[in-house]
Design a protein around this motif. Structure first.
Motif, short mmCIF file in Angstrom:
data_model
loop_
_atom_site.label_atom_id
_atom_site.label_comp_id
_atom_site.label_asym_id
_atom_site.label_seq_id
_atom_site.Cartn_x
_atom_site.Cartn_y
_atom_site.Cartn_z
N UNK A 488 -12.01 3.34 2.08
CA UNK A 488 -10.60 2.31 2.39
C UNK A 488 -9.94 2.53 1.14
N UNK A 489 -8.66 2.97 0.99
CA UNK A 489 -7.94 2.79 -0.41
C UNK A 489 -6.99 1.70 -0.53
N UNK A 490 -6.33 1.60 -1.44
CA UNK A 490 -5.54 0.36 -1.65
C UNK A 490 -4.20 0.40 -0.76
N UNK A 491 -3.88 -0.97 -0.44
CA UNK A 491 -2.91 -1.07 0.43
C UNK A 491 -1.76 -1.62 -0.34
N UNK A 492 -0.25 -1.21 0.15
CA UNK A 492 1.02 -1.91 -0.30
C UNK A 492 1.17 -3.05 0.26
N UNK A 493 0.98 -4.10 -0.32
CA UNK A 493 1.21 -5.55 0.13
C UNK A 493 1.67 -6.57 -0.72
N UNK A 494 2.00 -7.71 -0.31
CA UNK A 494 2.18 -9.21 -0.96
C UNK A 494 1.02 -9.89 -0.78
N UNK A 495 0.08 -9.85 -1.72
CA UNK A 495 -1.07 -10.80 -1.56
C UNK A 495 -1.03 -12.09 -1.04
N UNK A 496 -0.01 -12.86 -1.68
CA UNK A 496 0.18 -14.19 -1.49
C UNK A 496 0.74 -14.26 0.21
#
Length: 609
Positions: A488-496
């Motif tokens: 699984x690669x990293x994701x483009x997201x807002x963690x909060x």
């Protein structure tokens, strides 16, 4: 005389010639191939036998050389199988004499072999090594050379015979070719004669019929074919005349029916308040009502691209390419236009049209005026936001007052007063969470909630989002596991924001999973997205309620109503703001699985396409 009789008589001679040429060719080729095959097989067997004898002789000579410098009695025993092999091939050759002069060579080979065999036995009986070497040079080697030369002459004789047989086969083939060419020339001559004689009788009427059919194909249904004979061609001409008459009648009735249908369809389209246009697969507009022509320039005989509306063109070509309907989920996809300097919004839809063979026959474009609905939705959203803000301030004061009273800073409380205040605190907390959820939805829908996208490690994201929930699962006796796929690669997201999604999903699993149950959080790569899932073994959701599970304020009937019904709505809005989608699958009594997708990131940090 019918055309069938003419053709049978004309082609009878050609068929006879073809039959004779074919029969003669097959007979000659069969005889030649059988004779050549027999001779070549016999000669080849002789060559093979002699070659094997030469190989055996070489082995005997090498074994004798091993005994020139030392006494080795075991070599004499090893020579016997090789001599037996030579004798076996010699007996075969003596029974396979097929070429003149081969018998004399066979007799010479036999005598030479007998002498070699005797000398080889004498060689092995000599005990003195010097005598053995002398005997080997002056007696055994010359004998071996005689045997080898005799075998080689037999091989050359059979090879020469094979070459001669090939020459005979070529000569016979040449004779066969001459006969075949002769008969072929006769057949060609008869064919040319038939063409010259039969052309006026057969080919000319057929050419006239072909020209007539082509004119009918081009639409000249008033054409009448002149019939001059009663054979099959004449009958075909009469059939074409009857077909043309029927087509003329069909054309008159179909044109009237088509005109009525087209007018009825146009009147039906013009009666609709929506803009409707029917297009061909290549983008040509075939029908359009007055609203479509007046507001969007969708005029018949023009193309979708000529309207100048890029969004309509994109929707049409998307449906034409994918062959799937296009229906926007919300008002965000509405097209803005100005009518008499007033802003209007039209929601586009496109539906593919298929024929009986499931081939694309066209696309229907519909644009519905949603100006009022969009305005009402904005008013509703603004009203909810305003009311929530107005309620939040006094509610905060009420919660503070309850907190002060519960701490008994203003005096002691009786048990009944304490119970009432605790109930009031729980109700105020629940109302506060509802207001916060309403404000969150309002901010997300209005675009005021800023989504700060950044590359995020999936495992760290899940751990941060679930750490605070672990004690609650442990206290309730529910097993909690996390599974992250290694690729699984990293994701483009807002963690909060995603943490709020996990909070809502995990809170539901905690509420509706019994003691001893299990909750699993997973993450795995799904094409260009990373799919997160939260799965439990709880009470599940009935199938009839699944389509409404993400609606505002919806709560499944029959379940304990301990939530506001906004948590899943907020989760859906956040996931869609990230460019993903959320889904649910459930079986009553077996559990529920929520899953949502977020864009994956390249090693360089850009979105996967």
């Amino acid at each position: 005389m019918g055309i069938r009789t003419k053709l049978v008589i004309a082609f009878a001679g050609l068929l006879l010639i073809v039959a004779v040429v074919g029969g003669l060719s097959v007979h000659t080729l069969n005889e030649s191939s059988l004779a050549i095959e027999r001779i070549l097989r016999e000669n080849f067997d002789t060559v093979a036998a002699c070659d094997h004898m030469k190989v055996a002789l070489e082995r005997l000579d090498r074994q004798a050389e091993l005994c020139l410098w030392e006494y080795r009695p075991e070599v004499c025993k090893q020579s016997q199988p090789v001599m037996d092999e030579f004798d076996q091939n010699l007996r075969f050759q003596q029974g396979n004499v097929t070429v003149p002069g081969e018998q004399d060579l066979n007799d010479r080979l036999t005598e030479s072999w007998k002498g070699y065999s005797r000398d080889l036995g004498t060689f092995y009986q000599l005990s003195n090594l010097a005598e053995r070497r002398e005997f080997y040079r002056h007696r055994l080697l010359p004998r071996s050379q005689e045997v080898r030369e005799a075998a080689q002459k037999i091989i050359e004789l059979n090879l020469n015979n094979m070459v001669a047989v090939d020459g005979q086969a070529q000569q016979r083939a040449a004779q066969t070719r001459k006969a075949m060419f002769f008969l072929l020339f006769i057949g060609i001559g008869l064919g040319v004669g038939f063409t010259v004689l039969a052309g006026p009788a057969i080919l000319r009427p057929i050419a006239r019929l072909t020209r007539s059919v082509r004119e009918i194909q081009q639409g000249n249904l008033d054409l009448v074919v002149n019939v001059h004979s009663q054979d099959e061609i004449g009958q075909l001409g009469e059939a074409i005349n009857r077909m043309a008459a029927s087509l003329r009648e069909f054309r008159r009735s179909d044109q009237a029916h088509l005109l009525r249908t087209q007018r009825s369809t146009q009147l039906a389209l013009d009666s609709l308040s929506e803009a409707v246009a029917i297009c061909s697969p290549d983008g040509k507009i075939e029908l359009a009502n007055d609203v479509a022509r007046r507001l969007f320039g969708l005029a018949p005989e023009s193309t979708v691209d000529e309207t100048g509306n890029e969004k309509i063109s994109q929707i049409f070509w998307r449906v034409s390419r994918q062959e799937r309907p296009y229906r926007p989920k919300g008002y965000e996809g509405a097209i803005q236009i100005f009518i008499k300097e007033e802003e209007h919004f039209f929601l586009p839809q496109a539906i593919p049209i298929f024929d009986q063979e499931r081939q694309l026959a066209g696309v229907t474009l519909m644009l519905t005026d949603v100006t009022l609905l969009r305005h009402l939705d904005e008013v509703k959203t603004g009203l909810i936001s305003t009311v929530s803000h107005e309620l939040k301030t006094p509610l905060t004061s009420i919660r503070l007052a309850i907190h002060v009273l519960l701490n008994e800073k203003l005096g002691p409380l009786s048990p009944q007063q304490m119970e009432l205040l605790v109930t009031a605190r729980e109700d105020s907390d629940r109302l506060y969470r509802v207001i916060e959820d309403l404000l969150d939805i309002s901010r997300i829908e209005s675009g005021q909630a800023e989504i700060r996208l950044q590359p995020v490690n999936v495992e760290e994201l899940i751990l941060q989002a679930t750490d605070k929930m672990r004690p609650a699962f442990r206290d309730h006796g529910i097993a909690f596991t996390i599974t992250v796929a290694p690729d699984v690669p990293r994701v483009l997201a807002d963690p909060s924001r995603l943490q709020l999604v996990f909070d809502n999903l995990l809170s539901n699993t905690l509420k509706y999973t019994r003691i001893g149950g299990e909750v699993t959080v997973k993450a795995q790569l799904d094409d260009s997205m990373v799919r997160f899932s939260v799965e439990d073994t709880g009470i599940g959701i009935a199938p009839e309620f699944l389509p409404r599970i993400f609606e505002k304020f919806f709560r499944v009937p029959g379940q304990e109503q301990i939530s506001s019904g906004l948590g899943l709505t907020i989760a859906k809005e956040i996931v869609e703001a990230h460019g993903g989608a959320i889904e649910v699958a459930s079986q009553p009594g077996k559990g529920t699985k929520f899953s949502f997708t977020v864009k994956a990131v390249h090693e360089s940090g850009s979105d996967l396409l």
